[in-house]
Design a protein around this motif. Structure first.
Motif, PDB file in Angstrom:
ATOM      1  N   ILE A  46       0.775  -1.009  -0.274  1.00  0.00           N
ATOM      2  CA  ILE A  46      -0.183   0.336   0.182  1.00  0.00           C
ATOM      3  C   ILE A  46       1.043   1.315  -0.080  1.00  0.00           C
ATOM      4  N   ARG A  47       1.872   1.400   1.266  1.00  0.00           N
ATOM      5  CA  ARG A  47       2.857   2.492   1.040  1.00  0.00           C
ATOM      6  C   ARG A  47       3.778   2.272  -0.512  1.00  0.00           C
ATOM      7  N   LYS A  48       3.779   1.661  -0.999  1.00  0.00           N
ATOM      8  CA  LYS A  48       4.378   1.395  -2.430  1.00  0.00           C
ATOM      9  C   LYS A  48       3.435   2.791  -2.993  1.00  0.00           C
ATOM     10  N   GLY A  49       2.521   1.711  -3.608  1.00  0.00           N
ATOM     11  CA  GLY A  49       1.230   1.796  -4.224  1.00  0.00           C
ATOM     12  C   GLY A  49       1.162   3.776  -4.752  1.00  0.00           C
ATOM     13  N   SER A  54       4.556   8.464   4.746  1.00  0.00           N
ATOM     14  CA  SER A  54       5.147   8.428   5.811  1.00  0.00           C
ATOM     15  C   SER A  54       4.647   6.571   6.247  1.00  0.00           C
ATOM     16  N   SER A  55       5.691   6.320   7.022  1.00  0.00           N
ATOM     17  CA  SER A  55       4.916   4.871   7.396  1.00  0.00           C
ATOM     18  C   SER A  55       3.962   5.023   8.341  1.00  0.00           C
ATOM     19  N   ALA A  56       5.046   6.312   9.540  1.00  0.00           N
ATOM     20  CA  ALA A  56       3.862   6.809  10.835  1.00  0.00           C
ATOM     21  C   ALA A  56       2.331   7.118  10.188  1.00  0.00           C
ATOM     22  N   LEU A  57       2.534   8.082   9.383  1.00  0.00           N
ATOM     23  CA  LEU A  57       0.985   8.228   8.811  1.00  0.00           C
ATOM     24  C   LEU A  57      -0.175   7.354   8.125  1.00  0.00           C
ATOM     25  N   LEU A  58       1.000   6.490   6.471  1.00  0.00           N
ATOM     26  CA  LEU A  58       0.439   5.465   7.241  1.00  0.00           C
ATOM     27  C   LEU A  58      -0.609   4.535   7.793  1.00  0.00           C
ATOM     28  N   ARG A  61      -3.317   6.938   9.396  1.00  0.00           N
ATOM     29  CA  ARG A  61      -4.384   6.334   8.421  1.00  0.00           C
ATOM     30  C   ARG A  61      -5.666   5.421   8.564  1.00  0.00           C
ATOM     31  N   LEU A  62      -4.778   4.585   8.307  1.00  0.00           N
ATOM     32  CA  LEU A  62      -4.952   3.142   8.483  1.00  0.00           C
ATOM     33  C   LEU A  62      -5.838   2.369   9.369  1.00  0.00           C
ATOM     34  N   LYS A  63      -5.194   3.278  10.611  1.00  0.00           N
ATOM     35  CA  LYS A  63      -6.377   3.021  12.034  1.00  0.00           C
ATOM     36  C   LYS A  63      -7.662   3.635  12.192  1.00  0.00           C
ATOM     37  N   GLU A  64      -7.438   5.194  11.053  1.00  0.00           N
ATOM     38  CA  GLU A  64      -8.942   5.776  11.273  1.00  0.00           C
ATOM     39  C   GLU A  64      -9.525   5.376  10.144  1.00  0.00           C
TER      40      GLU A  64
END
Length: 96
Positions: A46-49, A54-58, A61-64
């Motif tokens: 998902i991060r690459k796509g 950043s990993s922290a922001l992804l 967002r996924l948790k939200e």
């Protein structure tokens, strides 16, 4: 002080979805959903796509999105992996 949508830093990507995301909040949500709908399920895929997230922001967002019911987090304890999925609309599901 909150910056307006027009003064925020752009994504730096060219695709139309990315351009539309520059004016929508929270940032990256639609791109993450699009990546999930396109078949990515693992965090790094998902991060690459998505691109410049950043990993922290992804992760945030996924948790939200999971809390809102937009994303489902599936843990495979035996394989020690986590996958994510997004629900598809009925109209998309019926076209398969």
């Amino acid at each position: 002080m909150e910056r307006s949508a027009l003064t925020r830093r752009p994504y730096g990507l060219v695709c139309p979805i990315s351009r539309a995301c520059e004016f929508l909040e929270p940032r990256w949500t639609i791109q993450i959903l699009t990546e999930l709908w396109n078949g990515s399920t693992r965090f790094n895929d998902i991060r690459k796509g998505v691109g410049n997230i950043s990993s922290a922001l992804l992760s945030r967002r996924l948790k939200e999105m999971e809390a809102l019911g937009l994303v489902e987090r599936v843990e495979d304890e035996a394989a020690r992996t986590v996958a994510y999925s997004a629900p598809r609309s009925r109209s998309n599901s019926s076209r398969r």
